[in-house]
Structures are given as structure tokens and as C-alpha cells.
Design a protein around this motif. Structure first.
Motif, mmCIF file in Angstrom:
data_model
loop_
_atom_site.group_PDB
_atom_site.id
_atom_site.type_symbol
_atom_site.label_atom_id
_atom_site.label_comp_id
_atom_site.label_asym_id
_atom_site.label_seq_id
_atom_site.Cartn_x
_atom_site.Cartn_y
_atom_site.Cartn_z
ATOM 1 N N SER A 25 5.472 -2.699 12.235
ATOM 2 C CA SER A 25 4.769 -2.672 10.965
ATOM 3 C C SER A 25 3.899 -3.916 10.861
ATOM 4 C CB SER A 25 5.785 -2.643 9.823
ATOM 5 O OG SER A 25 5.124 -2.740 8.595
ATOM 6 N N GLN A 26 2.622 -3.693 10.530
ATOM 7 C CA GLN A 26 1.706 -4.827 10.354
ATOM 8 C C GLN A 26 0.507 -4.348 9.540
ATOM 9 O OE1 GLN A 26 1.431 -8.105 12.883
ATOM 10 N NE2 GLN A 26 -0.710 -7.751 13.384
ATOM 11 N N PHE A 27 0.011 -5.206 8.646
ATOM 12 C CA PHE A 27 -1.164 -4.912 7.821
ATOM 13 C C PHE A 27 -0.983 -3.626 7.007
ATOM 14 C CE2 PHE A 27 -3.046 -6.918 11.746
ATOM 15 C CZ PHE A 27 -3.136 -8.185 11.201
ATOM 16 N N HIS A 28 0.221 -3.394 6.467
ATOM 17 C CA HIS A 28 0.527 -2.206 5.658
ATOM 18 C C HIS A 28 0.337 -0.919 6.449
ATOM 19 C CE1 HIS A 28 0.874 -4.842 2.238
ATOM 20 N NE2 HIS A 28 -0.328 -5.315 2.487
ATOM 21 N N GLN A 29 0.539 -0.980 7.736
ATOM 22 C CA GLN A 29 0.439 0.189 8.602
ATOM 23 C C GLN A 29 1.651 0.222 9.515
ATOM 24 O OE1 GLN A 29 -3.304 -0.739 10.463
ATOM 25 N NE2 GLN A 29 -4.463 0.402 8.945
ATOM 26 N N ASP A 43 -1.002 5.494 6.022
ATOM 27 C CA ASP A 43 -0.540 5.736 4.656
ATOM 28 C C ASP A 43 0.520 4.716 4.288
ATOM 29 O OD1 ASP A 43 -2.129 7.996 4.414
ATOM 30 O OD2 ASP A 43 -0.575 9.294 5.242
ATOM 31 N N ALA A 44 0.354 4.082 3.146
ATOM 32 C CA ALA A 44 1.378 3.163 2.654
ATOM 33 C C ALA A 44 1.509 3.399 1.156
ATOM 34 C CB ALA A 44 1.006 1.721 2.937
ATOM 35 N N PRO A 45 2.627 3.785 0.656
ATOM 36 C CA PRO A 45 3.844 4.094 1.391
ATOM 37 C C PRO A 45 3.754 5.485 2.020
ATOM 38 C CG PRO A 45 4.211 4.474 -0.933
ATOM 39 C CD PRO A 45 2.809 3.916 -0.798
#
Length: 195
Positions: A25-29, A43-45
Motif C-alpha cells: 500500500s502506498q499513495f492511497h493505492q 479505489d480508496a477505500p
């Protein structure tokens, strides 16, 4: 259960049917490495109604070999264990692309395999590689100065390196710890801090 279901979907949707090797997981990905391809879920979340999975590369990751974060890059061992690849975002193309970090150092791993990668974070991050023959190589990069290079870390002829772990030493300093096996039958296995 939702995430596991989505990850099973990735395995089924993979062009070549690869099995999941690692997640980062990095940069909301969420980055997913399979034995055939590498993906990013943007997609986050993550929800059950939508899942935006994008294929990034088709090098494949060695099964059950963990990826590491090195700076802003995700570094992984591709299928075959003959090199390591670094996945970074390419602004111009608006996608993640991978580089072969052994591109100009193939001679270091000729006739050998890469078994483990670890990062030690000091002022300048160092990426360590342990090979199947027990050798340790260190990669250092300073992209702002366009400097990068590999060096070999030697233990001496009386020990063989069995494993490495990025950790901290007894004083709290970032360090590489290695488990060695002595070549003499009377010597017990030994753990050493390298940095």
C-alpha cells in the motif's frame, strides 16, 4: 472477506492466471504483484460496488517473495529470481513503470539467484540483496544527483550468509542483520549487524 474476494477476482482476471505474490500500500493505492503481472488498485477505500484494477506490467513476481518500499518505489523480485525491478510512477505517461535495477550489473548475479531484498533507512536509504550463494549486495541511489550503484558486502570465507533482515541494532540505529552459518562444524550459527 470483501478484500479477499476482490483479490481472488484479480487472480481470475489476470491474463496469464498468476497467483498473488505480494501486496503493498502506498499513495492511497494498493499494489498487487502476481506470478505473471503487476497491478494497482486505485479505489480508496475499496468497496464491493466498484474496483478499479489497472495492469501496470507483465514481468511477474516470484511466488511468495515479499516486495519492499524503497523511496517512493516498490521493489520486487521478478519470476526467475535473476534481477530485481523497481516500480515507480512515470509522470509523462501517467502510469507506473518498472526498471531493472541490475541492468548495468548483471555480472554480479551471473549464475546466482536473488532470494531476499531488504531496505535499511538511514539518511540515504540502502537496498540490500541476498543471493542463493549467500552473497550480499547493496544498492544506493541519489536520483537528484543522478548517482546510483551496487557494492558487495563480504563476510569472510569462514561464514555463509543464510538470511538478512532490515531492523535496528542494540543502540536503535537502522541496521541490516544477517544470520550466518559457519563453515566449521564446531561453530554455532551466528547473527551479525552489518550497518
Amino acid at each position: 472477506d470483501l478484500l479477499l474476494g476482490q483479490l481472488n477476482f484479480i487472480e481470475e482476471a489476470a491474463k496469464a492466471g498468476g497467483k498473488i505474490s505480494w501486496l503493498k500500500s502506498q499513495f492511497h493505492q494498493l499494489f498487487v504483484g502476481t506470478t505473471q503481472e503487476e497491478y494497482v488498485i486505485v479505489d480508496a477505500p475499496i468497496t464491493g460496488s466498484s474496483l478499479n484494477i489497472q495492469l501496470q506490467s507483465s514481468y511477474g513476481s516470484e511466488f511468495l517473495k515479499e516486495a519492499v518500499l524503497f523511496g517512493n518505489d516498490i521493489v520486487f523480485i521478478p519470476t526467475g529470481k535473476r534481477t530485481i525491478r523497481s516500480m515507480s510512477f512515470e509522470e509523462r505517461r501517467q502510469r507506473y513503470e518498472t526498471d531493472d535495477l541490475f541492468q548495468f550489473a548483471k555480472h554480479l548475479i551471473k549464475g546466482d539467484t536473488i532470494e531476499r531484498i531488504e531496505v535499511v533507512s538511514t539518511e540515504t536509504q540502502s537496498l540490500f540483496v541476498r543471493t542463493g550463494l549467500g552473497k550480499v549486495y547493496c544498492f544506493t541511489s541519489m536520483p537528484g544527483n543522478q548517482v546510483y550503484g551496487w557494492s558487495e558486502w563480504k563476510l569472510g570465507s569462514d561464514h555463509t550468509l543464510l538470511d538478512i533482515v532490515g531492523t535496528v541494532d542494540d543502540s536503535g540505529n537502522a541496521s541490516l542483520w544477517g544470520r550466518t552459518s559457519a563453515t566449521f562444524a564446531s561453530d554455532a550459527p551466528l547473527g551479525l549487524y552489518f550497518t
